[in-house]
Design a protein around this motif. Structure first.
Motif, PDB file in Angstrom:
ATOM      1  N   GLU A 131      55.607  -0.510  30.724  1.00 15.65           N
ATOM      2  CA  GLU A 131      54.253   0.013  30.517  1.00 15.65           C
ATOM      3  C   GLU A 131      54.344   1.164  29.524  1.00 15.65           C
ATOM      4  OE1 GLU A 131      52.400   1.303  34.078  1.00 15.65           O
ATOM      5  OE2 GLU A 131      51.909  -0.724  34.772  1.00 15.65           O
ATOM      6  N   VAL A 132      53.481   1.157  28.533  1.00  6.19           N
ATOM      7  CA  VAL A 132      53.432   2.248  27.564  1.00  6.19           C
ATOM      8  C   VAL A 132      52.102   2.973  27.752  1.00  6.19           C
ATOM      9  CG1 VAL A 132      53.459   2.885  25.132  1.00  6.19           C
ATOM     10  CG2 VAL A 132      54.882   0.990  25.938  1.00  6.19           C
ATOM     11  N   GLU A 133      52.181   4.261  28.075  1.00 12.49           N
ATOM     12  CA  GLU A 133      50.974   5.067  28.255  1.00 12.49           C
ATOM     13  C   GLU A 133      50.705   5.847  26.969  1.00 12.49           C
ATOM     14  OE1 GLU A 133      49.325   8.787  30.954  1.00 12.49           O
ATOM     15  OE2 GLU A 133      50.893   7.472  31.784  1.00 12.49           O
ATOM     16  N   LEU A 134      49.561   5.606  26.353  1.00 16.58           N
ATOM     17  CA  LEU A 134      49.193   6.275  25.114  1.00 16.58           C
ATOM     18  C   LEU A 134      48.594   7.652  25.424  1.00 16.58           C
ATOM     19  CD1 LEU A 134      47.659   3.322  23.036  1.00 16.58           C
ATOM     20  CD2 LEU A 134      50.037   3.928  23.440  1.00 16.58           C
ATOM     21  N   PRO A 135      48.499   8.526  24.406  1.00 15.89           N
ATOM     22  CA  PRO A 135      47.949   9.872  24.638  1.00 15.89           C
ATOM     23  C   PRO A 135      46.547   9.870  25.256  1.00 15.89           C
ATOM     24  CG  PRO A 135      49.025   9.773  22.506  1.00 15.89           C
ATOM     25  CD  PRO A 135      49.030   8.384  23.044  1.00 15.89           C
ATOM     26  N   ASP A 136      45.760   8.807  24.991  1.00 16.79           N
ATOM     27  CA  ASP A 136      44.398   8.761  25.557  1.00 16.79           C
ATOM     28  C   ASP A 136      44.375   8.222  26.985  1.00 16.79           C
ATOM     29  OD1 ASP A 136      44.940   6.115  25.199  1.00 16.79           O
ATOM     30  OD2 ASP A 136      43.258   5.686  23.849  1.00 16.79           O
ATOM     31  N   GLY A 137      45.554   7.944  27.538  1.00 16.73           N
ATOM     32  CA  GLY A 137      45.638   7.468  28.915  1.00 16.73           C
ATOM     33  C   GLY A 137      45.619   5.960  29.066  1.00 16.73           C
ATOM     34  N   SER A 138      45.346   5.219  27.986  1.00 19.67           N
ATOM     35  CA  SER A 138      45.330   3.750  28.073  1.00 19.67           C
ATOM     36  C   SER A 138      46.757   3.215  28.224  1.00 19.67           C
ATOM     37  CB  SER A 138      44.664   3.155  26.825  1.00 19.67           C
ATOM     38  OG  SER A 138      45.389   3.501  25.659  1.00 19.67           O
ATOM     39  N   ILE A 139      46.853   2.043  28.856  1.00 22.02           N
ATOM     40  CA  ILE A 139      48.153   1.442  29.167  1.00 22.02           C
ATOM     41  C   ILE A 139      48.317   0.128  28.411  1.00 22.02           C
ATOM     42  CG2 ILE A 139      49.623   0.487  30.991  1.00 22.02           C
ATOM     43  CD1 ILE A 139      49.278   3.427  31.346  1.00 22.02           C
ATOM     44  N   ARG A 140      49.479  -0.059  27.817  1.00 19.08           N
ATOM     45  CA  ARG A 140      49.828  -1.350  27.210  1.00 19.08           C
ATOM     46  C   ARG A 140      51.112  -1.853  27.859  1.00 19.08           C
ATOM     47  NH1 ARG A 140      48.650  -0.554  20.714  1.00 19.08           N
ATOM     48  NH2 ARG A 140      46.612   0.449  20.963  1.00 19.08           N
ATOM     49  N   THR A 141      51.206  -3.167  27.994  1.00 21.47           N
ATOM     50  CA  THR A 141      52.391  -3.757  28.619  1.00 21.47           C
ATOM     51  C   THR A 141      53.282  -4.399  27.570  1.00 21.47           C
ATOM     52  OG1 THR A 141      51.121  -5.757  29.052  1.00 21.47           O
ATOM     53  CG2 THR A 141      51.302  -4.179  30.853  1.00 21.47           C
ATOM     54  N   GLY A 142      54.554  -4.499  27.893  1.00 16.15           N
ATOM     55  CA  GLY A 142      55.514  -5.109  26.974  1.00 16.15           C
ATOM     56  C   GLY A 142      56.704  -5.665  27.725  1.00 16.15           C
ATOM     57  N   GLN A 143      57.677  -6.128  26.963  1.00 17.70           N
ATOM     58  CA  GLN A 143      58.861  -6.736  27.565  1.00 17.70           C
ATOM     59  C   GLN A 143      60.087  -6.357  26.751  1.00 17.70           C
ATOM     60  OE1 GLN A 143      58.934 -11.020  27.524  1.00 17.70           O
ATOM     61  NE2 GLN A 143      60.308 -11.150  29.281  1.00 17.70           N
ATOM     62  N   VAL A 144      61.186  -6.108  27.440  1.00 21.10           N
ATOM     63  CA  VAL A 144      62.444  -5.763  26.766  1.00 21.10           C
ATOM     64  C   VAL A 144      63.032  -7.027  26.133  1.00 21.10           C
ATOM     65  CG1 VAL A 144      64.788  -4.871  27.067  1.00 21.10           C
ATOM     66  CG2 VAL A 144      62.888  -3.859  28.353  1.00 21.10           C
ATOM     67  N   LEU A 145      63.239  -6.974  24.815  1.00 15.98           N
ATOM     68  CA  LEU A 145      63.805  -8.120  24.105  1.00 15.98           C
ATOM     69  C   LEU A 145      65.316  -8.002  23.916  1.00 15.98           C
ATOM     70  CD1 LEU A 145      61.256  -8.867  21.221  1.00 15.98           C
ATOM     71  CD2 LEU A 145      61.455  -9.964  23.440  1.00 15.98           C
ATOM     72  N   GLU A 146      65.807  -6.756  23.891  1.00 17.24           N
ATOM     73  CA  GLU A 146      67.226  -6.566  23.601  1.00 17.24           C
ATOM     74  C   GLU A 146      67.665  -5.214  24.142  1.00 17.24           C
ATOM     75  OE1 GLU A 146      69.977  -6.379  19.583  1.00 17.24           O
ATOM     76  OE2 GLU A 146      68.159  -7.608  19.539  1.00 17.24           O
ATOM     77  N   VAL A 147      68.897  -5.146  24.657  1.00 21.00           N
ATOM     78  CA  VAL A 147      69.475  -3.888  25.134  1.00 21.00           C
ATOM     79  C   VAL A 147      70.848  -3.730  24.488  1.00 21.00           C
ATOM     80  CG1 VAL A 147      70.238  -2.544  27.121  1.00 21.00           C
ATOM     81  CG2 VAL A 147      68.280  -4.072  27.351  1.00 21.00           C
ATOM     82  N   ASN A 148      71.081  -2.574  23.889  1.00 18.40           N
ATOM     83  CA  ASN A 148      72.369  -2.303  23.249  1.00 18.40           C
ATOM     84  C   ASN A 148      72.771  -0.872  23.582  1.00 18.40           C
ATOM     85  OD1 ASN A 148      74.631  -2.115  21.689  1.00 18.40           O
ATOM     86  ND2 ASN A 148      73.630  -2.606  19.737  1.00 18.40           N
ATOM     87  N   ALA A 149      73.774  -0.722  24.460  1.00 27.48           N
ATOM     88  CA  ALA A 149      74.219   0.587  24.935  1.00 27.48           C
ATOM     89  C   ALA A 149      73.021   1.328  25.551  1.00 27.48           C
ATOM     90  CB  ALA A 149      74.875   1.380  23.804  1.00 27.48           C
ATOM     91  N   ASP A 150      72.613   2.475  24.953  1.00 29.10           N
ATOM     92  CA  ASP A 150      71.497   3.242  25.530  1.00 29.10           C
ATOM     93  C   ASP A 150      70.194   3.013  24.785  1.00 29.10           C
ATOM     94  OD1 ASP A 150      72.113   4.528  23.188  1.00 29.10           O
ATOM     95  OD2 ASP A 150      71.869   6.558  24.004  1.00 29.10           O
ATOM     96  N   LYS A 151      70.112   1.931  24.019  1.00 27.31           N
ATOM     97  CA  LYS A 151      68.896   1.616  23.254  1.00 27.31           C
ATOM     98  C   LYS A 151      68.268   0.322  23.779  1.00 27.31           C
ATOM     99  CE  LYS A 151      70.480   3.784  18.940  1.00 27.31           C
ATOM    100  NZ  LYS A 151      71.769   4.291  19.478  1.00 27.31           N
ATOM    101  N   ALA A 152      66.929   0.312  23.843  1.00 26.96           N
ATOM    102  CA  ALA A 152      66.203  -0.887  24.277  1.00 26.96           C
ATOM    103  C   ALA A 152      65.132  -1.218  23.252  1.00 26.96           C
ATOM    104  CB  ALA A 152      65.562  -0.651  25.644  1.00 26.96           C
ATOM    105  N   LEU A 153      65.077  -2.499  22.885  1.00 29.80           N
ATOM    106  CA  LEU A 153      64.051  -2.975  21.953  1.00 29.80           C
ATOM    107  C   LEU A 153      62.943  -3.628  22.779  1.00 29.80           C
ATOM    108  CD1 LEU A 153      63.488  -3.279  18.873  1.00 29.80           C
ATOM    109  CD2 LEU A 153      64.394  -5.590  19.054  1.00 29.80           C
ATOM    110  N   VAL A 154      61.723  -3.120  22.608  1.00 28.42           N
ATOM    111  CA  VAL A 154      60.593  -3.556  23.434  1.00 28.42           C
ATOM    112  C   VAL A 154      59.515  -4.154  22.535  1.00 28.42           C
ATOM    113  CG1 VAL A 154      58.758  -2.790  25.002  1.00 28.42           C
ATOM    114  CG2 VAL A 154      61.047  -1.793  25.179  1.00 28.42           C
ATOM    115  N   GLN A 155      58.977  -5.301  22.948  1.00 32.06           N
ATOM    116  CA  GLN A 155      57.823  -5.854  22.241  1.00 32.06           C
ATOM    117  C   GLN A 155      56.582  -5.686  23.104  1.00 32.06           C
ATOM    118  OE1 GLN A 155      58.107  -9.652  20.431  1.00 32.06           O
ATOM    119  NE2 GLN A 155      56.037  -9.534  19.659  1.00 32.06           N
TER     120      GLN A 155
END
Length: 457
Positions: free
Chosen positions: A31-55
């Motif tokens: 879940e991504v919470e924007l500064p205005d309080g709205s929520i967007r959903t996504g999914q992790v596409l890739e994980v590499n060490a301590d980095k995550a790629l989210v769409q």
């Protein structure tokens, strides 16, 4: 446990890179919470060490890198399920789209499913009647099979899909039968056509619909067939129903896969599609089948439009490797006004012989199918010969075959969009057509069947 981060470091198209993450897994929902309080959903596409790629499903426009908060939910995409899903219409992520109430779930299942143990698979062997002669008679669909339709732009594959959804049934009337219909990347007009047709004909009562529109996010399109198949697995293997899954259009699905792959800067394979296209398609198609000890089954009818009518394009090519045959639509038949424009000669159902015969369809089915196929092929050859050498060069037998080919297309291939033919109707039409050919030429049918069904005259 939900973890929250404010470490988004980069945004590229629909993707965002989150750094300094811990314990994040591939496929996890965010879940991504924007500064205005709205929520967007996504999914992790890739994980590499301590980095995550989210769409993000809703896209990244308006996302502020420094002020947005991202929360990892610790679970994959799930769909709430109960038998209340029958008769309902959902979007590509399983949210109600028909103004009905939310589903009160009996259980929630991860949409990626579990692979079927090959040893536990039961062999497909029971006939499913679609009411379409060219499929039932010559390229028979068998319960547990995956049989794609290869179409092309401008051909009536949507009408055929709706007709199959309306008419498909297991011949034994007492069997519980349901249809799961998933449409990916279709226009609003097409979506409206499917919903209206299902409601008007009453097919919606035994169906579950998942609709992903052309302007919906690509990541949602990738989830749609998996939503549909998870619902089908629940209905089939936990509620003991026979389920026909219709997926249209798999080409739109593959285009979405290519879009996501390009955004991830992966090395492209054939025609720009990712190198794992075959593997990805197999994770969808191989979810069809029967399981030993389970009453239910999943039969698949994927529909794809071949770009530039090219059977060697990666999408139909790889689909043909994974599935058990193909139904090919003909632009030439469509131009002549023949519906459904199914091209019999290059079409194939590899499991046909397992689902026909005495006690399944009728004892003469195999012989009639083989004879019709052979005579139609000879008729097409005779017509080509007439174009080159003229009608005068044809023998009387050639003229019989030529006449048969015309009659076959007009009486057997052509039928009404709302005409539901039983297998007995289909075989009767076949026998009527075989009267055009001299009896001595009927070499693919047992003499006893010729005497019984064609008569002695």
């Amino acid at each position: 446990m939900v973890k929250e981060y404010k470490t988004v470091s980069e945004i590229i198209g629909p993707l965002m890179l989150v750094e300094e993450v811990e314990g994040v897994k591939y496929g996890e929902i965010t879940e991504v919470e924007l500064p205005d309080g709205s929520i967007r959903t996504g999914q992790v596409l890739e994980v590499n060490a301590d980095k995550a790629l989210v769409q993000l499903f809703e896209g990244t426009s308006g996302v502020n890198i420094t002020q947005s908060k991202i929360r990892f939910q610790g679970r994959g995409i799930e769909i709430p399920l109960s038998l209340d899903i029958l008769g309902r219409v959902f979007d590509g992520l399983g949210r109600p789209k028909d103004d009905g109430p939310s589903i009160m779930p009996e259980k929630r299942l991860n949409i990626n499913g579990n692979p079927i143990n090959p040893f536990a698979r039961d062999y497909p062997s029971e006939f499913i009647q679609t009411g379409i002669s060219t499929i039932d008679g010559l390229n028979t669909l068998v319960r547990g099979q995956k049989l794609p339709i290869f179409s092309a732009s401008g051909l009536p594959h949507n009408r055929i899909a709706a007709q199959i959804a309306r008419q498909a049934k297991v011949i034994k009337g007492e069997e519980n039968f349901a249809v799961v219909f998933a449409a990916m990347g279709i226009t609003f007009e097409e979506a409206n056509y499917f919903q209206e047709d299902f409601r008007k004909t009453g097919a919606i009562e035994r169906a579950v619909m998942f609709i992903n529109l052309a302007d919906d996010p690509a990541i949602e399109r990738i989830a749609t067939p998996r939503m549909a198949l998870t619902a089908a697995e629940y209905i089939a293997f936990e509620k003991d129903m026979h389920v026909l899954v219709i997926l249209t259009d798999m080409t739109n699905y593959c285009e979405a896969l290519r879009e996501v792959s390009a955004a991830r800067k992966e090395i492209p394979g054939r025609r720009g599609y990712p190198g794992y296209l075959y593997t990805d398609l197999s994770t969808i198609y191989e979810r069809a089948g029967r399981i030993k000890g389970k009453k239910g089954s999943i039969t698949q009818f994927p529909i794809l439009t071949m770009p530039e009518d090219d059977k060697t394009h990666p999408i139909p090519d790889l689909t043909g490797y994974i599935t058990e045959g193909q139904i090919i639509l003909s632009r030439a038949l469509h131009r002549r006004g023949i519906y459904p424009p199914i091209d019999v000669l290059p079409s194939l159902s590899r499991l046909r012989d397992k689902g026909i015969g005495d006690e399944k369809t009728r004892k003469d089915h195999a012989g009639v199918a083989n004879q019709l196929f052979s005579d139609y092929a000879k008729g097409k050859e005779a017509k080509e010969l007439a174009i080159i050498l003229g009608e005068a060069a044809l023998t009387d037998l050639d003229k019989s075959y030529s006449k048969f080919a015309d009659a076959f297309e007009l009486k057997f291939v052509q039928q009404g969009e709302y005409e539901d033919r039983s297998i007995k109707d289909t075989l009767s039409i076949g026998w009527d057509l075989l009267k055009i050919i001299p009896k001595m030429e009927l070499k693919r049918i047992k003499d006893e069947y010729i005497e019984e069904f064609l008569g002695k005259e």
